[in-house]
Scaffold this active site. Structure first.
Site, short mmCIF file in Angstrom:
data_model
loop_
_atom_site.label_atom_id
_atom_site.label_comp_id
_atom_site.label_asym_id
_atom_site.label_seq_id
_atom_site.Cartn_x
_atom_site.Cartn_y
_atom_site.Cartn_z
N GLU A 167 45.77 38.97 41.39
CA GLU A 167 44.53 39.62 41.80
C GLU A 167 44.68 39.83 43.32
O GLU A 167 44.32 38.97 44.11
CB GLU A 167 43.32 38.74 41.48
CG GLU A 167 42.01 39.48 41.79
CD GLU A 167 40.84 38.53 41.98
OE1 GLU A 167 39.77 38.82 41.45
OE2 GLU A 167 40.99 37.51 42.68
N GLU B 230 34.83 30.33 38.94
CA GLU B 230 35.81 30.53 40.03
C GLU B 230 35.21 30.10 41.36
O GLU B 230 34.26 30.72 41.84
CB GLU B 230 36.24 31.99 40.11
CG GLU B 230 37.26 32.20 41.24
CD GLU B 230 37.87 33.60 41.28
OE1 GLU B 230 37.53 34.44 40.43
OE2 GLU B 230 38.70 33.84 42.17
C1 LER Z 1 37.23 37.25 42.25
O1 LER Z 1 38.23 36.83 41.42
C2 LER Z 1 37.41 36.75 43.61
O2 LER Z 1 38.43 36.21 43.93
C3 LER Z 1 36.32 36.85 44.58
O3 LER Z 1 36.80 37.07 45.86
C4 LER Z 1 35.23 37.79 44.33
O4 LER Z 1 34.68 37.77 43.11
MN MN Z 2 39.89 35.59 42.42
#
Ligand code: LER
Ligand code: MN
Length: 269
Positions: free
Chosen positions: A248, A154
């Site tokens: 999220e 990510e």
């Molecule tokens: C996690 O998915 C994320 O977006 C980050 O800001 C921190 O791990």
């Molecule tokens: Mn994230």
């Protein structure tokens, strides 16, 4: 219409964009009631009894695990694969293996995001830290491959890490490691800060795209800020994206309302 999911955490956490953190029973019950397809589970220590209880409860529901997040090991416990300390590396490897075992039932992508940590010190030290991260991801991906679990890098914005801020940097890392089960998960909150073009970056991620945190510019539910998600949805369809769109998001004004806003918006796409 994409498969949808919301991110929860069994443990209370200082990491902010999670719903019902510390109350997985209510999180799961809400995801079921609002008819989400899945949940992203953010796991601190996979050996905790509550993680086992949560796994059993998900298995008896119609939900699936969309993705599994690992950042709490760094944010809460300071464990990161940048470390030169073999004890830290071993402890993290043990956790990552157990997290991959958790994900295996659903073949859910395990996210390598915040856990990467931050590169510190002079350029030579930073280079050594980056190679340790590469080597660790190679080891995690070999373990994950045996159970068909993908790992998803990510990209995270510059205010949280200096190591992989963009899709292009994530793809470069994947090229260097060369494991077949490595891909990318994008987060539109981070992309809005770092990418020149959100649509072009999604196209670049293309076949490597294993997940999308669909979050607005202010880290609230999609629809509460100024990102144009309809154009992103068009691109996702065009690249044949089959994975989840995942809320999220910050629990604002509260977890329940944020979850309701997210699912309503996801259904409008
Ligand atoms: C996690 O998915 C994320 O977006 C980050 O800001 C921190 O791990
Ligand atoms: Mn994230």
């Amino acid at each position: 219409m994409f498969k949808n999911s919301m991110a929860i955490s069994p443990a209370p956490t200082s990491f902010a964009p999670l719903l019902f953190a510390g109350d997985w029973r209510l999180g799961l019950a809400t995801a079921i009631e609002l008819e989400f397809d899945g949940v992203e589970v953010s796991i601190r220590d996979p050996h905790d009894q509550m993680v086992k209880d949560l796994k059993a409860a998900i298995q008896t529901s119609d939900l699936v695990v969309s993705t599994v997040a690992t950042g709490q090991s760094y944010y809460t416990d300071g464990l990161s694969p940048t470390s030169a300390d073999p004890n830290i590396q071993a402890k993290l490897l043990d956790r990552m293996k157990a997290i991959i075992d958790f994900a295996a039932l659903w073949k859910a992508p395990v996210i390598i995001g915040g856990v990467r940590g931050i590169l510190e010190g002079d350029p030579i030290e930073q280079k050594a830290q980056a190679s340790r991260v590469l080597e660790s991801i190679r080891i995690y991906s070999e373990y994950a491959e045996a159970s068909g679990v993908p790992l998803a890098i990510e990209p995270i914005n510059r205010y949280e890490t200096n190591f992989i801020n963009t899709v292009s940097e994530a793809l470069d890392l994947i090229g260097q490691i060369g494991s077949e089960n490595l891909g990318v998960i994008t987060d539109t909150f981070h992309m809005n800060i770092e990418e020149v073009s959100l649509t072009e970056s999604l196209r670049m991620a293309g076949p490597w795209l294993k997940g999308v945190h669909l979050v607005d510019s202010n880290r609230k539910a999609a629809g509460q800020g100024h990102i144009d998600f309809h154009e992103l949805a068009t691109v996702l369809s065009e690249i044949g994206y089959q994975g989840f769109i995942i809320a999220e998001i910050l629990p604002l004004p509260d977890s329940r309302t944020a979850a309701e806003q997210a699912i309503a918006f996801f259904r409008s796409l």
